[in-house]
Design a protein around this motif. Sequence first.
Motif, PDB file in Angstrom:
ATOM      1  N   ARG A 152      68.323 -24.306   2.124  1.00 25.79           N
ATOM      2  CA  ARG A 152      67.080 -23.583   2.331  1.00 25.79           C
ATOM      3  C   ARG A 152      65.937 -24.583   2.349  1.00 25.79           C
ATOM      4  NH1 ARG A 152      67.033 -20.195  -2.462  1.00 25.79           N
ATOM      5  NH2 ARG A 152      64.872 -19.850  -1.912  1.00 25.79           N
ATOM      6  N   VAL A 153      64.991 -24.378   3.263  1.00 24.69           N
ATOM      7  CA  VAL A 153      63.845 -25.275   3.380  1.00 24.69           C
ATOM      8  C   VAL A 153      62.556 -24.460   3.420  1.00 24.69           C
ATOM      9  CG1 VAL A 153      65.156 -27.024   4.642  1.00 24.69           C
ATOM     10  CG2 VAL A 153      63.873 -25.308   5.919  1.00 24.69           C
ATOM     11  N   VAL A 154      61.456 -25.128   3.112  1.00 23.89           N
ATOM     12  CA  VAL A 154      60.128 -24.529   3.260  1.00 23.89           C
ATOM     13  C   VAL A 154      59.759 -24.684   4.733  1.00 23.89           C
ATOM     14  CG1 VAL A 154      57.708 -24.674   2.586  1.00 23.89           C
ATOM     15  CG2 VAL A 154      59.506 -25.133   0.892  1.00 23.89           C
ATOM     16  N   ARG A 155      59.714 -23.583   5.448  1.00 20.89           N
ATOM     17  CA  ARG A 155      59.525 -23.628   6.901  1.00 20.89           C
ATOM     18  C   ARG A 155      58.223 -24.310   7.322  1.00 20.89           C
ATOM     19  NH1 ARG A 155      63.582 -23.470   9.968  1.00 20.89           N
ATOM     20  NH2 ARG A 155      62.446 -22.488  11.635  1.00 20.89           N
ATOM     21  N   SER A 156      57.196 -24.223   6.508  1.00 13.48           N
ATOM     22  CA  SER A 156      55.909 -24.810   6.886  1.00 13.48           C
ATOM     23  C   SER A 156      55.832 -26.302   6.548  1.00 13.48           C
ATOM     24  CB  SER A 156      54.778 -24.071   6.167  1.00 13.48           C
ATOM     25  OG  SER A 156      54.923 -24.210   4.764  1.00 13.48           O
ATOM     26  N   SER A 157      56.932 -26.884   6.049  1.00 19.94           N
ATOM     27  CA  SER A 157      56.874 -28.265   5.563  1.00 19.94           C
ATOM     28  C   SER A 157      57.377 -29.294   6.562  1.00 19.94           C
ATOM     29  CB  SER A 157      57.700 -28.392   4.272  1.00 19.94           C
ATOM     30  OG  SER A 157      59.084 -28.237   4.554  1.00 19.94           O
ATOM     31  N   GLY A 158      57.771 -28.892   7.743  1.00 23.12           N
ATOM     32  CA  GLY A 158      58.411 -29.800   8.687  1.00 23.12           C
ATOM     33  C   GLY A 158      57.482 -30.861   9.255  1.00 23.12           C
TER      34      GLY A 158
END
Length: 192
Positions: A152-158
């Motif tokens: 799982r990743v923080v979508r806004s962190s890319g």
Amino acid sequence: MRRPARRSRRKTPEAAAADTASQGEGGRWAVFVLTLPGDEDRRVPLLRELGRQGIEHQLFFGADGRQGLSSEMKREVDRPGTLRELRRPMTDGEYACALSHRAIHRRIVADDLDAALVLEDDAIVSPRPGAFVEAGGLFVRPMILLDRQRVRVVRSSGDPFPPFGRLWRVVGSSALTTGYAVSHDAARHLDA
């Protein structure tokens, strides 16, 4: 929150004798291939590709849990804590794998490396590991998962990291990670 300053560390004679670290723009680093005795055939494709790219590496023989855990390994695991955290029991092989990575992290700290690239012996590398290292990829973040599933990743962190894709902030653990870059400070933190 500020990170504590790194303290000066002396190398053990073992670490100094085994020093095959490389020096780059970001500092001292090494490539560790995590493997087990008897897995020579399994690691051949990876070692061939690393050699083709001129990437020096060290074989790191990890803990073998295929026949159960040794008494020493059993002292380092917390089965009730694992069950609480994961909501499932871990196999002896999973514990041995975790203990092997912990040993690599301790080696990174003991050898006073600034970063390391850690690869499982069955990692399938594209033609890019050399380019990743040359681009300073080992020093971009405290830890970068290079190959993983179910994370799982923080979508806004890319953040873009061309030509390799994007760097995402991970939330929780990943599964089936066969390679990662880790900094000295992250290795010390992971061993705590």
